[in-house]
Design a protein around this motif. Structure first.
Motif, PDB file in Angstrom:
ATOM      1  N   GLN A   1       1.662 -35.982  86.306  1.00 46.82           N
ATOM      2  CA  GLN A   1       1.588 -34.683  85.968  1.00 46.82           C
ATOM      3  C   GLN A   1       1.827 -33.571  86.948  1.00 46.82           C
ATOM      4  O   GLN A   1       2.504 -32.447  86.884  1.00 46.82           O
ATOM      5  CB  GLN A   1       0.030 -34.591  85.201  1.00 46.82           C
ATOM      6  CG  GLN A   1      -0.048 -35.117  84.158  1.00 46.82           C
ATOM      7  CD  GLN A   1      -1.658 -35.204  83.946  1.00 46.82           C
ATOM      8  OE1 GLN A   1      -2.672 -34.658  84.836  1.00 46.82           O
ATOM      9  NE2 GLN A   1      -2.090 -35.669  82.708  1.00 46.82           N
ATOM     10  N   TYR A   2       1.389 -34.112  88.377  1.00 49.88           N
ATOM     11  CA  TYR A   2       1.630 -33.131  89.355  1.00 49.88           C
ATOM     12  C   TYR A   2       3.191 -33.003  89.690  1.00 49.88           C
ATOM     13  O   TYR A   2       3.615 -31.896  89.913  1.00 49.88           O
ATOM     14  CB  TYR A   2       0.733 -33.939  90.542  1.00 49.88           C
ATOM     15  CG  TYR A   2       1.384 -32.997  91.959  1.00 49.88           C
ATOM     16  CD1 TYR A   2       0.908 -31.716  92.201  1.00 49.88           C
ATOM     17  CD2 TYR A   2       2.231 -33.658  92.740  1.00 49.88           C
ATOM     18  CE1 TYR A   2       1.193 -31.056  93.472  1.00 49.88           C
ATOM     19  CE2 TYR A   2       2.614 -32.888  94.090  1.00 49.88           C
ATOM     20  CZ  TYR A   2       2.033 -31.453  94.396  1.00 49.88           C
ATOM     21  OH  TYR A   2       2.439 -30.776  95.549  1.00 49.88           O
ATOM     22  N   TYR A   3       3.822 -34.109  89.670  1.00 47.55           N
ATOM     23  CA  TYR A   3       5.378 -33.918  89.961  1.00 47.55           C
ATOM     24  C   TYR A   3       6.055 -33.362  88.879  1.00 47.55           C
ATOM     25  O   TYR A   3       7.108 -32.612  89.188  1.00 47.55           O
ATOM     26  CB  TYR A   3       5.690 -35.286  90.156  1.00 47.55           C
ATOM     27  CG  TYR A   3       5.487 -35.842  91.849  1.00 47.55           C
ATOM     28  CD1 TYR A   3       5.876 -35.059  92.913  1.00 47.55           C
ATOM     29  CD2 TYR A   3       4.755 -37.011  91.784  1.00 47.55           C
ATOM     30  CE1 TYR A   3       5.361 -35.601  94.235  1.00 47.55           C
ATOM     31  CE2 TYR A   3       4.483 -37.503  93.070  1.00 47.55           C
ATOM     32  CZ  TYR A   3       4.616 -36.561  94.036  1.00 47.55           C
ATOM     33  OH  TYR A   3       3.993 -36.999  95.078  1.00 47.55           O
ATOM     34  N   GLY A   4       5.588 -33.418  87.532  1.00 49.17           N
ATOM     35  CA  GLY A   4       6.256 -32.911  86.413  1.00 49.17           C
ATOM     36  C   GLY A   4       6.084 -31.248  86.624  1.00 49.17           C
ATOM     37  O   GLY A   4       6.918 -30.505  86.299  1.00 49.17           O
ATOM     38  N   ALA A   5       4.697 -30.760  87.110  1.00 50.55           N
ATOM     39  CA  ALA A   5       4.575 -29.391  87.322  1.00 50.55           C
ATOM     40  C   ALA A   5       5.437 -28.813  88.387  1.00 50.55           C
ATOM     41  O   ALA A   5       5.884 -27.805  88.248  1.00 50.55           O
ATOM     42  CB  ALA A   5       2.904 -29.309  87.432  1.00 50.55           C
ATOM     43  N   LYS A   6       5.420 -29.628  89.370  1.00 51.26           N
ATOM     44  CA  LYS A   6       5.998 -29.315  90.719  1.00 51.26           C
ATOM     45  C   LYS A   6       7.579 -29.001  90.240  1.00 51.26           C
ATOM     46  O   LYS A   6       8.066 -28.019  90.817  1.00 51.26           O
ATOM     47  CB  LYS A   6       6.009 -30.277  91.767  1.00 51.26           C
ATOM     48  CG  LYS A   6       6.512 -29.832  92.997  1.00 51.26           C
ATOM     49  CD  LYS A   6       6.486 -30.931  94.172  1.00 51.26           C
ATOM     50  CE  LYS A   6       7.029 -30.723  95.480  1.00 51.26           C
ATOM     51  NZ  LYS A   6       6.894 -31.891  96.411  1.00 51.26           N
TER      52      LYS A   6
END
Length: 284
Positions: free
Chosen positions: A77-82
């Motif tokens: 989720q973090y890397y997707g948002a980033k």
């Protein structure tokens, strides 16, 4: 956690910083859950459950694997948002206001260096070997990172080699993009803009943007590949480890990330306070 929606301007910039702080809060919650799961795993293996013996396979299926999957999804989720945000504001990803100056000093292409995962694994493994040395000498299985098999170590070594090669490739690509700042087009544009400034004018924003946009787009691609490598490396390490070993690794990774962020923020705050009263920033 809901995906952050990039927005132009300062408000959008703040929104990702807020997202990151929320993500850290959730990471801390995952950390506590991982620690509890490790303790529960040990207790149930030793004492059983409801009067019956419990196998490691049962605990893996019931407790550990679902938890590990949730933690992996949190990283995804973090890397997707980033990734979504980088398409709108790539420069902030290379100079993140939500990171401390301590963290900035050790960043590699907007994040942690993937090969650090292996150094973390070796460090934690060494600590756990020392902590349970007598059990290992007696031939007893500890189940943690101090109990890595020769086959696991071989796989870790091969994975590390592949990761280091991929890092070098991306580092070289980034170097080429950085060197492109001094290509003939940029040199010509900077000279023309300087002549305009001497004449009391300014260079057209459209012309500057036309020169910079392709370079920014290239940075987006490089950052995406770097983040993909970070996530891929994490998953590769976890695939090599047993579920309980994965829990120990994820605990160590979260502890290092959270405390490093905390230490950096505290030092930045002390330096700001010192500057406000006219003192010298402390190099600590």
């Amino acid at each position: 956690m809901a995906q952050v929606r990039p927005r132009n301007g300062a408000h959008g910039h703040v929104s990702f910083a807020h997202y990151f702080e929320q993500w850290l809060t959730e990471q801390n919650q995952h950390l506590e859950t991982l620690v509890s799961a490790s303790k529960e795993n040990e207790e149930q293996l030793e004492n059983g459950q409801n009067g019956r013996a419990v196998t490691q396979e049962e605990l893996d299926a019931k407790i550990l694997r679902p938890l590990i999957e949730r933690v992996i999804q949190h990283y995804e989720q973090y890397y997707g948002a980033k990734s979504n945000w980088a398409k709108t504001d790539i420069l902030s990803m290379f100079n993140p206001s939500w990171r401390s100056s301590l963290e900035d000093a050790f960043l590699w292409i907007g994040g942690w260096r993937p090969s650090m995962a292996f150094h973390l694994l070796y460090s934690k493994s060494g600590q756990q070997v020392e902590a349970k040395l007598m059990e290992l000498i007696q031939g007893l299985s500890t189940g943690d990172l101090g109990d890595l098999s020769s086959d696991q170590l071989d796989k870790v070594n091969e994975s590390q080699k592949r990761t280091v090669r991929a890092e070098k490739d991306l580092t070289e690509k980034l170097a080429k993009r950085q060197e492109s700042v001094a290509d003939s087009g940029m040199v010509e544009l900077s000279h023309a803009a300087t002549e305009l400034v001497r004449g009391g004018e300014e260079a057209e924003d459209a012309r500057v943007d036309a020169a910079l946009d392709p370079k920014k787009e290239a940075l987006v691609e490089i950052l995406q590949k770097a983040d993909d490598l970070r996530l891929k490396t994490l998953k590769q390490v976890l695939q090599i480890l047993s579920p309980i070993q994965s829990v120990h690794f994820l605990v160590a990774a979260a502890e290092l990330h959270l405390r490093f962020h905390e230490w950096g923020k505290k030092r930045d705050e002390r330096n700001r306070e010192a500057a406000e009263v006219g003192g010298e920033p402390r190099n600590t």
